[in-house]
Design an enzyme around this catalytic site. Structure first.
Site, PDB file in Angstrom:
ATOM      1  CG  ASP A   8      32.879 -58.012 -14.216  1.00 11.53           C
ATOM      2  OD1 ASP A   8      32.049 -58.878 -13.864  1.00 11.53           O
ATOM      3  OD2 ASP A   8      33.270 -57.957 -15.368  1.00 11.53           O
ATOM      4  CG  HIS A  25      28.131 -63.017  -6.240  1.00  7.22           C
ATOM      5  ND1 HIS A  25      28.205 -62.170  -7.058  1.00  7.22           N
ATOM      6  CD2 HIS A  25      27.537 -64.046  -6.792  1.00  7.22           C
ATOM      7  CE1 HIS A  25      28.331 -62.692  -8.317  1.00  7.22           C
ATOM      8  NE2 HIS A  25      27.565 -63.970  -8.242  1.00  7.22           N
ATOM      9  CG  LEU A 123      26.737 -41.659  -0.469  1.00  9.51           C
ATOM     10  CD1 LEU A 123      27.944 -41.067  -1.763  1.00  9.51           C
ATOM     11  CD2 LEU A 123      27.406 -42.943   0.093  1.00  9.51           C
TER      12      LEU A 123
END
Ligand code: FPP
Length: 245
Positions: A8, A25, A123
């Site tokens: 956020d 962004h 991962l």
């Protein structure tokens, strides 16, 4: 170890610099890269990132459009790095409302990195897109076949199938949220039942490997009891003591 992150603060980061929100962004994608690159070395086996919530459709169409194309190019541009880094990628959430090009980029990234998985991935990167935890739980409940009600384990297995994220254990160990807000925002509600929560005022574009390291260090200092009682003091002393309970 499963770490989930609510990324956020992109918009505020940009606005404070006099930039358009979409610049935030874009800077957020760079933060994703830093975190993905460092995660496996820090002992993270599964990393789930909240990239677009089902409630984010309420944003102005220009911002939604910009996010969708960033995600699409982000997935395409980062794909080789994911593969080189031994990451397997999956996307959780609804696909049917995403632009066609993004749907294709997702399918391609999942198919290509599934091979990484066969070779033993380092991962598992899960990206939550058009995701709502409540919707996912309702969907899993609605598609449960008639008959005996599910056990927790079977329901959880079914929820993973519905989400299409494979067989990995889905419980979140550590939930991180940047940007200073202290809430879950409909993210992984089932999976976070016993998650440790870690919040920072840093905006997502400012987040890096050192922050992930700090969050994990605190996680390892915490005592997880899962509803039980703390270990007896003798055991604590014998193990050298783990600091304040
Ligand atoms: C929240 O900031 C962030 C988002 C809604 C988008 C997060 C998406 C990315 C960082 C792109 C991820 C890319 C890949 C390839 C996984 P906000 O806009 O809510 O910030 P604000 O609270 O300051 O307005």
């Amino acid at each position: 170890l499963h770490v989930a992150i609510i990324m956020d603060g992109n918009g505020r980061w940009a606005t404070r610099r006099g930039l358009p929100r979409v610049a935030g962004h874009r800077a957020g994608v760079a933060a994703v890269r830093r975190v993905v690159e460092s995660a496996a070395d820090l002992g993270v086996a599964t990393l789930t990132l909240f990239a677009f919530s089902s409630d984010n459709w309420r944003r102005p169409p220009e911002e939604v459009g910009a996010l969708m194309s960033l995600l699409q190019t982000g997935l395409r541009d980062e794909l080789q790095k994911f593969i080189d880094g031994g990451a397997r990628l999956s996307v959780i959430g609804r696909r049917d409302r995403l632009p066609r090009g993004l749907q294709q980029a997702i399918a391609e990234a999942e198919a290509t990195t599934a091979q990484t998985s066969a070779a033993g991935h380092r991962l598992h990167l899960r990206i939550a897109l058009d995701y709502s935890a409540r919707d996912a739980i309702v969907q899993a409940a609605a598609s449960w076949e008639a008959g005996a009600p599910p056990s927790r384990e079977r329901f959880e297995h079914h929820l993973r199938q519905v989400l299409g994220s494979g067989e990995d254990r889905s419980d979140v160990d550590l939930l991180i949220r940047t940007g200073g807000e202290l809430r879950l925002s409909d993210f992984l509600l089932w999976e976070c039942a016993y998650a440790e929560l870690w919040f920072t005022d840093k905006m997502w574009p400012e987040f890096g490997a050192d922050d992930l390291r700090a969050a994990l260090a605190e996680f390892h200092r915490r005592e997880r009891r899962f509803g039980g009682v703390p270990p007896p003091p003798l055991a604590l002393a014998a193990s050298g003591g783990r600091g304040g309970a």
